[in-house]
Motif scaffolding. Structure first.
Motif, PDB file in Angstrom:
ATOM      1  N   GLY A 193      -3.562   3.924   7.123  1.00  0.00           N
ATOM      2  CA  GLY A 193      -4.848   4.594   7.326  1.00  0.00           C
ATOM      3  C   GLY A 193      -5.954   3.644   7.734  1.00  0.00           C
ATOM      4  O   GLY A 193      -6.721   3.915   8.671  1.00  0.00           O
ATOM      5  N   GLY A 194      -6.061   2.510   7.045  1.00  0.00           N
ATOM      6  CA  GLY A 194      -7.110   1.560   7.365  1.00  0.00           C
ATOM      7  C   GLY A 194      -6.951   0.958   8.747  1.00  0.00           C
ATOM      8  O   GLY A 194      -7.924   0.841   9.511  1.00  0.00           O
ATOM      9  N   GLY A 195      -5.745   0.578   9.092  1.00  0.00           N
ATOM     10  CA  GLY A 195      -5.497   0.007  10.410  1.00  0.00           C
ATOM     11  C   GLY A 195      -5.737   1.021  11.521  1.00  0.00           C
ATOM     12  O   GLY A 195      -6.226   0.668  12.601  1.00  0.00           O
ATOM     13  N   THR A 196      -5.397   2.273  11.257  1.00  0.00           N
ATOM     14  CA  THR A 196      -5.624   3.320  12.249  1.00  0.00           C
ATOM     15  C   THR A 196      -7.111   3.499  12.523  1.00  0.00           C
ATOM     16  O   THR A 196      -7.540   3.601  13.676  1.00  0.00           O
ATOM     17  N   PHE A 221       0.821  -1.200   0.000  1.00  0.00           N
ATOM     18  CA  PHE A 221       0.000   0.000   0.000  1.00  0.00           C
ATOM     19  C   PHE A 221       0.864   1.262   0.000  1.00  0.00           C
ATOM     20  O   PHE A 221       0.508   2.279  -0.598  1.00  0.00           O
ATOM     21  N   ALA A 222       2.014   1.215   0.676  1.00  0.00           N
ATOM     22  CA  ALA A 222       2.915   2.367   0.666  1.00  0.00           C
ATOM     23  C   ALA A 222       3.397   2.649  -0.755  1.00  0.00           C
ATOM     24  O   ALA A 222       3.439   3.805  -1.202  1.00  0.00           O
ATOM     25  N   VAL A 223       3.742   1.583  -1.486  1.00  0.00           N
ATOM     26  CA  VAL A 223       4.161   1.741  -2.885  1.00  0.00           C
ATOM     27  C   VAL A 223       3.012   2.295  -3.713  1.00  0.00           C
ATOM     28  O   VAL A 223       3.196   3.204  -4.536  1.00  0.00           O
ATOM     29  N   GLY A 264      -9.141  -2.565   4.712  1.00  0.00           N
ATOM     30  CA  GLY A 264      -8.598  -2.760   3.373  1.00  0.00           C
ATOM     31  C   GLY A 264      -8.722  -1.569   2.456  1.00  0.00           C
ATOM     32  O   GLY A 264      -7.848  -1.331   1.619  1.00  0.00           O
ATOM     33  N   VAL A 265      -9.813  -0.792   2.593  1.00  0.00           N
ATOM     34  CA  VAL A 265     -10.079   0.244   1.587  1.00  0.00           C
ATOM     35  C   VAL A 265      -9.822   1.671   2.060  1.00  0.00           C
ATOM     36  O   VAL A 265      -9.688   2.578   1.227  1.00  0.00           O
ATOM     37  N   THR A 266      -9.741   1.904   3.374  1.00  0.00           N
ATOM     38  CA  THR A 266      -9.613   3.280   3.867  1.00  0.00           C
ATOM     39  C   THR A 266      -8.342   3.954   3.373  1.00  0.00           C
ATOM     40  O   THR A 266      -8.348   5.131   2.997  1.00  0.00           O
ATOM     41  N   GLY A 267      -7.241   3.221   3.377  1.00  0.00           N
ATOM     42  CA  GLY A 267      -5.984   3.808   2.919  1.00  0.00           C
ATOM     43  C   GLY A 267      -6.076   4.300   1.487  1.00  0.00           C
ATOM     44  O   GLY A 267      -5.560   5.371   1.151  1.00  0.00           O
ATOM     45  N   LEU A 323      -4.533  -4.912  -0.586  1.00  0.00           N
ATOM     46  CA  LEU A 323      -5.936  -5.150  -0.220  1.00  0.00           C
ATOM     47  C   LEU A 323      -6.112  -6.513   0.439  1.00  0.00           C
ATOM     48  O   LEU A 323      -6.748  -6.630   1.497  1.00  0.00           O
ATOM     49  N   ALA A 324      -5.562  -7.552  -0.168  1.00  0.00           N
ATOM     50  CA  ALA A 324      -5.769  -8.912   0.324  1.00  0.00           C
ATOM     51  C   ALA A 324      -5.194  -9.097   1.721  1.00  0.00           C
ATOM     52  O   ALA A 324      -5.874  -9.594   2.632  1.00  0.00           O
ATOM     53  N   ILE A 325      -3.964  -8.688   1.909  1.00  0.00           N
ATOM     54  CA  ILE A 325      -3.299  -8.923   3.189  1.00  0.00           C
ATOM     55  C   ILE A 325      -3.880  -8.049   4.293  1.00  0.00           C
ATOM     56  O   ILE A 325      -4.215  -8.533   5.384  1.00  0.00           O
ATOM     57  N   VAL A 326      -4.032  -6.766   4.023  1.00  0.00           N
ATOM     58  CA  VAL A 326      -4.489  -5.845   5.062  1.00  0.00           C
ATOM     59  C   VAL A 326      -5.924  -6.149   5.472  1.00  0.00           C
ATOM     60  O   VAL A 326      -6.288  -6.034   6.647  1.00  0.00           O
ATOM     61  N   SER A 327      -6.763  -6.544   4.524  1.00  0.00           N
ATOM     62  CA  SER A 327      -8.149  -6.888   4.868  1.00  0.00           C
ATOM     63  C   SER A 327      -8.204  -8.061   5.837  1.00  0.00           C
ATOM     64  O   SER A 327      -8.963  -8.045   6.820  1.00  0.00           O
TER      65      SER A 327
END
Length: 217
Positions: free
Chosen positions: A46-49, A18-20, A130-133, A101-105
């Motif tokens: 962002g999503g994790g926060t 996601f950073a990339v 997954g999507v907020t970032g 998306l896959a991993i963070v979700s």
């Protein structure tokens, strides 16, 4: 290496992806170095926060885990330097997005289950993670509407992966196996959606002409 260590590495890969993605979006918008780093950072965490704030887990995880910030910023800097000299193929852009998306979700689903959230809350928090970032990223680079809201199946893939992880968790499947299967579920849906051009039905508002209040009086 135990399962927890493997899952942590997988998580770092996800937020790095996601950073990339954030840096690449910033490059398309011609942002400067610090602007690109900010977009990359917010896209990654962002999503994790948001998830941790909703769960009441504050201060959020990356504030007391130096490895996360160091990894995200290092990857973002490397991506910023790379895109200045190398033409990035389209498939690589999609790959970073799919991986993130896959991993963070799935990590979002794991965290929600650990917090004893209800099943529906688990699914919703996984999608938000997954999507907020990406929503933040697109807002910062003035992409409107956010690309994930108009592209091939995206948030629905996140939802499906969260459901898969929850089902496997309830069934007593090992956490590493459940994580891998759920991640592959999301990634497979996204790849097929891109390849086949799958879309969910889009919202449409049908308004009768000349039906305003003034016309009724």
């Amino acid at each position: 290496m135990d399962a927890d260590a493997i899952i942590r590495i997988v998580y770092l890969i996800g937020i790095s992806s996601f950073a990339v993605s954030g840096v690449l979006a910033a490059a398309r918008a011609h942002l400067d170095f610090f602007g690109a780093l900010l977009v990359g950072l917010l896209c990654a965490v962002g999503g994790g926060t948001l998830r941790e704030t909703l769960l009441g887990n504050t201060p959020v995880y990356w504030m007391h885990d130096p490895v996360i910030l160091a990894t995200v910023l290092s990857v973002a800097i490397a991506a910023f330097v790379l895109v200045r000299f190398v033409v990035i193929p389209r498939w690589l852009l999609e790959l970073t997005d799919i991986a993130g998306l896959a991993i963070v979700s799935v990590i979002g689903a794991k965290a929600a289950i650990a917090a004893d959230a209800t099943p529906l809350a688990v699914f919703i928090l996984a999608v938000l993670t997954g999507v907020t970032g990406e929503i933040i990223r697109d807002l910062l680079v003035a992409q409107s509407p956010p690309t994930l809201l108009v592209r091939e199946i995206y948030a629905a893939a996140s939802f499906a992966g969260a459901v898969m992880y929850w089902v496997l968790h309830v069934a007593g499947i090992g956490d590493l196996t459940a994580t891998v299967v759920a991640v592959l579920t999301i990634a497979t849906i996204r790849v097929l959606a891109i390849w086949r051009g799958w879309h969910l039905p889009k919202a449409r508002l049908r308004v009768q002409p000349n039906s305003g209040i003034a016309d009724e009086l």
